[in-house]
Design a protein around this motif. Structure first.
Motif, mmCIF file in Angstrom:
data_model
loop_
_atom_site.group_PDB
_atom_site.id
_atom_site.type_symbol
_atom_site.label_atom_id
_atom_site.label_comp_id
_atom_site.label_asym_id
_atom_site.label_seq_id
_atom_site.Cartn_x
_atom_site.Cartn_y
_atom_site.Cartn_z
ATOM 1 N N VAL A 308 0.839 -1.198 0.000
ATOM 2 C CA VAL A 308 0.000 0.000 0.000
ATOM 3 C C VAL A 308 0.879 1.256 0.000
ATOM 4 O O VAL A 308 0.601 2.234 -0.674
ATOM 5 C CB VAL A 308 -0.957 -0.003 1.214
ATOM 6 C CG1 VAL A 308 -1.587 1.375 1.424
ATOM 7 C CG2 VAL A 308 -2.045 -1.052 1.015
ATOM 8 N N ARG A 309 1.973 1.202 0.768
ATOM 9 C CA ARG A 309 2.852 2.366 0.844
ATOM 10 C C ARG A 309 3.646 2.570 -0.445
ATOM 11 O O ARG A 309 4.053 3.666 -0.767
ATOM 12 C CB ARG A 309 3.844 2.200 1.999
ATOM 13 C CG ARG A 309 3.210 2.403 3.361
ATOM 14 C CD ARG A 309 4.094 1.806 4.453
ATOM 15 N NE ARG A 309 3.404 1.807 5.729
ATOM 16 C CZ ARG A 309 3.376 2.859 6.557
ATOM 17 N NH1 ARG A 309 4.009 3.962 6.247
ATOM 18 N NH2 ARG A 309 2.722 2.802 7.691
ATOM 19 N N ASP A 310 3.908 1.491 -1.153
ATOM 20 C CA ASP A 310 4.717 1.589 -2.380
ATOM 21 C C ASP A 310 4.003 0.866 -3.521
ATOM 22 O O ASP A 310 4.423 -0.198 -3.958
ATOM 23 C CB ASP A 310 6.097 0.959 -2.128
ATOM 24 C CG ASP A 310 6.962 0.995 -3.375
ATOM 25 O OD1 ASP A 310 6.654 1.788 -4.300
ATOM 26 O OD2 ASP A 310 7.944 0.228 -3.440
ATOM 27 N N PRO A 311 2.905 1.476 -4.000
ATOM 28 C CA PRO A 311 2.071 0.776 -4.987
ATOM 29 C C PRO A 311 2.771 0.564 -6.322
ATOM 30 O O PRO A 311 2.312 -0.231 -7.137
ATOM 31 C CB PRO A 311 0.847 1.684 -5.140
ATOM 32 C CG PRO A 311 1.276 3.020 -4.640
ATOM 33 C CD PRO A 311 2.358 2.793 -3.648
ATOM 34 N N GLY A 312 3.883 1.271 -6.556
ATOM 35 C CA GLY A 312 4.560 1.111 -7.843
ATOM 36 C C GLY A 312 5.633 0.046 -7.819
ATOM 37 O O GLY A 312 6.249 -0.248 -8.838
ATOM 38 N N GLY A 313 5.877 -0.551 -6.663
ATOM 39 C CA GLY A 313 6.953 -1.542 -6.546
ATOM 40 C C GLY A 313 6.666 -2.805 -7.326
ATOM 41 O O GLY A 313 5.534 -3.070 -7.719
ATOM 42 N N GLU A 314 7.718 -3.574 -7.580
ATOM 43 C CA GLU A 314 7.575 -4.866 -8.259
ATOM 44 C C GLU A 314 6.688 -5.787 -7.411
ATOM 45 O O GLU A 314 6.844 -5.830 -6.197
ATOM 46 C CB GLU A 314 8.953 -5.530 -8.394
ATOM 47 C CG GLU A 314 9.687 -5.202 -9.662
ATOM 48 C CD GLU A 314 8.940 -5.691 -10.906
ATOM 49 O OE1 GLU A 314 8.801 -6.917 -11.035
ATOM 50 O OE2 GLU A 314 8.491 -4.857 -11.718
ATOM 51 N N PRO A 315 5.793 -6.547 -8.049
ATOM 52 C CA PRO A 315 5.021 -7.522 -7.263
ATOM 53 C C PRO A 315 5.953 -8.487 -6.522
ATOM 54 O O PRO A 315 6.922 -8.975 -7.096
ATOM 55 C CB PRO A 315 4.213 -8.266 -8.329
ATOM 56 C CG PRO A 315 4.091 -7.316 -9.455
ATOM 57 C CD PRO A 315 5.361 -6.505 -9.448
ATOM 58 N N GLU A 316 5.653 -8.704 -5.250
ATOM 59 C CA GLU A 316 6.443 -9.663 -4.480
ATOM 60 C C GLU A 316 5.873 -11.067 -4.659
ATOM 61 O O GLU A 316 4.671 -11.244 -4.775
ATOM 62 C CB GLU A 316 6.393 -9.319 -2.986
ATOM 63 C CG GLU A 316 7.021 -7.988 -2.648
ATOM 64 C CD GLU A 316 7.040 -7.752 -1.124
ATOM 65 O OE1 GLU A 316 7.111 -8.745 -0.365
ATOM 66 O OE2 GLU A 316 6.997 -6.585 -0.729
ATOM 67 N N VAL A 317 6.756 -12.027 -4.684
ATOM 68 C CA VAL A 317 6.312 -13.426 -4.773
ATOM 69 C C VAL A 317 6.975 -14.203 -3.647
ATOM 70 O O VAL A 317 8.192 -14.169 -3.506
ATOM 71 C CB VAL A 317 6.700 -14.052 -6.126
ATOM 72 C CG1 VAL A 317 6.272 -15.514 -6.184
ATOM 73 C CG2 VAL A 317 6.077 -13.266 -7.268
ATOM 74 N N HIS A 318 6.174 -14.844 -2.813
ATOM 75 C CA HIS A 318 6.728 -15.652 -1.729
ATOM 76 C C HIS A 318 6.134 -17.054 -1.775
ATOM 77 O O HIS A 318 4.933 -17.194 -1.947
ATOM 78 C CB HIS A 318 6.388 -15.033 -0.368
ATOM 79 C CG HIS A 318 6.892 -13.644 -0.190
ATOM 80 N ND1 HIS A 318 8.184 -13.380 0.188
ATOM 81 C CD2 HIS A 318 6.292 -12.442 -0.369
ATOM 82 C CE1 HIS A 318 8.349 -12.064 0.255
ATOM 83 N NE2 HIS A 318 7.216 -11.475 -0.086
ATOM 84 N N ARG A 319 6.986 -18.048 -1.631
ATOM 85 C CA ARG A 319 6.472 -19.414 -1.489
ATOM 86 C C ARG A 319 6.148 -19.634 -0.025
ATOM 87 O O ARG A 319 6.989 -19.413 0.833
ATOM 88 C CB ARG A 319 7.537 -20.446 -1.897
ATOM 89 C CG ARG A 319 7.820 -20.426 -3.357
ATOM 90 C CD ARG A 319 8.397 -21.775 -3.824
ATOM 91 N NE ARG A 319 8.082 -21.901 -5.221
ATOM 92 C CZ ARG A 319 7.097 -22.616 -5.718
ATOM 93 N NH1 ARG A 319 6.356 -23.348 -4.913
ATOM 94 N NH2 ARG A 319 6.850 -22.646 -7.005
ATOM 95 N N VAL A 320 4.931 -20.056 0.238
ATOM 96 C CA VAL A 320 4.571 -20.300 1.633
ATOM 97 C C VAL A 320 4.012 -21.714 1.764
ATOM 98 O O VAL A 320 3.926 -22.434 0.777
ATOM 99 C CB VAL A 320 3.518 -19.282 2.124
ATOM 100 C CG1 VAL A 320 4.112 -17.901 2.172
ATOM 101 C CG2 VAL A 320 2.277 -19.310 1.271
ATOM 102 N N LEU A 321 3.662 -22.126 2.942
ATOM 103 C CA LEU A 321 3.062 -23.424 3.241
ATOM 104 C C LEU A 321 4.170 -24.424 3.578
ATOM 105 O O LEU A 321 4.864 -24.925 2.699
ATOM 106 C CB LEU A 321 2.274 -23.963 2.042
ATOM 107 C CG LEU A 321 0.900 -24.563 2.332
ATOM 108 C CD1 LEU A 321 -0.033 -23.526 2.950
ATOM 109 C CD2 LEU A 321 0.276 -25.043 1.034
ATOM 110 N N GLY A 322 4.356 -24.679 4.845
ATOM 111 C CA GLY A 322 5.278 -25.733 5.260
ATOM 112 C C GLY A 322 4.534 -27.059 5.312
ATOM 113 O O GLY A 322 3.373 -27.093 5.694
#
Lengths: 331, 331
Positions: A308-322
């Motif tokens: 929200v603070r940096d709407p122009g940033g690159e989309p982040e991608v995180h792998r989740v779920l252990g």
């Protein structure tokens, strides 16, 4: 005549508290831009409480040019204790960052229509579980002012941040465990209930991937969540020596049907579930399961806030779920 | 530089469709006051779609003086399939009446604070399950423009319409069945998990009421949903010959603990649950249960609509929740 109670206004609050309307607005909308003494803040809150005045979220967001509303489509399928705790955690963490979390049902709406309905609420951010949105939907939301769209699902959607739920790993984990226990003809239950493909497809793919090249076979086994379907499956049993039953509840259903026809678990058929529910520990033999760890609600809230603070940033991608196997007696 | 996409406005839509802004507003906000040809409507919808324009719900509600938003606090506890289907039905039915249903989490907020947070969203109606609101909360909501507050709980709240969930009847039903099966020392499980008292208290009261004057004893049995708690309860068993286990999940937990110590079900202890979940049918012996019928989502939506149209009418009170015993092998 219909009597509608008088709605108190911020002017009433200002009068009672002996301050300006601007001060009321600063205090109640938690603006940090202006320094206001604690005593004044207290007077404003007391006056608002006495009059029963609450600020108008819509008016505030129109003034501010954007809202603090984070929209989270309400799940249409029943939600287990694991996911329910996760949702509560996300809401709590966003609340502490001063966002308002709102869940919006989209029952019966298709993908991009749902996004359009959500956009009407002008959320500052939208969390979409599952595969509820496509690139067009993301674009609609962004054009109407959403600064961040975060998906929680198996695949990335263009323009959105992604928490990739690694359901492949759940299947890999289960299949590797069954192989290790000496099983070579392994079924993977694919529920026939709609809405679950998002999870079941990658689980089956993960199981296949884990055993590729080992000579073991992995077979998708469609199953509806009814006693009759389980009985029919068992009556035409494809001579599997092990089953990854999608989750603990399908595992319980299948175990019962196998036991009712005299099959021994795990001697004849090993069974493993997923989710590590209480019911698995209550079964005899006790059910082995894949324990799944969801991402922390706090981490997700922090991602939303960053976006929200940096709407122009690159989309982040995180792998989740252990994923980890909890071996009990059924394998 | 942060690139924010240009947000299309209704003026852009009007230009593209070759109509006035007022026409765009009439068409997209579904105002019936003005007759507009189907061809024009189509042109406006197409232009809006092409530009990715969606109307602004907040602006619309500020203009109209009220919203079409129905607020439904999101449940903080996991919801079973029964309640989940009911929520979906309510949302669908309200959607067909052109309301927007929004669920709002109130985790961590107390009663009247929650009402104040809800009021900020200026809903036209609020549905409150459980005991989430008091008379002050209802007043706050009404003063900020809500035309109807409908509670779904065990008791009436002043100023609100009430669907009285008759959980007493669930307890009455279960206890009468156990008595009929010849049982005279009857336990009623009271879960120790927070948030469930709303349901467990009236169930216990209903069981007591059903057997008053019969000479049978009814004892409240506190139980946490853990294997250890169940084992401890069974180790210090108060020599009950029957248990109404609150619901099917607690029944499964308790049955396992009883069976693990060699007690026969139903010979030594009869067990009945509630909710008629699949898992009860999969247990051996098969679990008897109280089937609960929730009110229809459509009836609830109709009540909301009636109340919104006639906000000065007397609060309606309806008793809902059908209960019937499904006898299987455990009683």
């Amino acid at each position: 005549m219909v009597q509608i109670p008088n709605t108190p206004t911020s002017a009433d609050v200002a009068r009672l508290a002996g301050v300006s309307r601007a001060t009321v607005s600063y205090v109640l909308n938690k603006t940090d831009a202006v320094r206001i003494s604690d005593a004044t803040r207290r007077r404003v809150h007391e006056a608002a409480r006495e009059l029963g005045y609450v600020p108008h979220a819509a008016a505030r967001s129109l003034r501010a040019g954007h809202s603090r509303t984070v929209l989270m489509p309400a799940p249409a399928i029943p939600v287990g204790p694991l996911y329910s705790a996760f949702l509560n955690e996300v809401q709590g963490a966003l609340g502490r960052l001063d966002y308002t979390v709102v869940q919006y049902g989209s029952v019966g709406l298709q993908c991009d229509d749902a996004a359009r309905a959500w956009a009407e609420l002008r959320p500052v951010a939208v969390l979409v579980p599952g595969t509820g949105i496509g690139p067009r939907g993301v674009a609609v939301l962004k054009r109407s002012g959403a600064r961040a769209v975060v998906t929680l699902g198996p695949e990335r959607v263009e323009g959105a941040h992604a928490l990739l739920m690694d359901h492949d790993a759940v299947g890999r984990c289960a299949a590797a465990h069954l192989y290790e226990r000496g099983r070579r003809r392994i079924g993977v239950v694919v529920p026939e209930e709609p809405g679950l493909e998002v999870y079941s497809r990658p689980r089956l793919a993960g199981a296949r991937q884990a055993l590729r090249g080992t000579g073991a076979s992995v077979i998708g086994v469609p199953l509806a969540y009814t006693e009759r379907a389980a009985a029919e499956l068992v009556a035409n049993w494809p001579e599997l020596d092990a089953v990854f039953a999608y989750n603990d509840e399908y595992a319980m259903l299948l175990m019962r049907a196998l036991q009712d026809t005299g099959r021994r678990i795990p001697e004849d058929v090993a069974v493993i579930g997923a989710d590590d529910l209480m019911l698995g520990r209550l079964l005899r033999p006790r059910l082995s399961t894949v324990r799944i760890e969801l991402p922390s609600g706090r981490a997700l809230a922090a991602l939303v806030d960053r976006a929200v603070r940096d709407p122009g940033g690159e989309p982040e991608v995180h792998r989740v779920l252990g994923s980890s196997v909890v071996r009990r007696e059924s394998t």
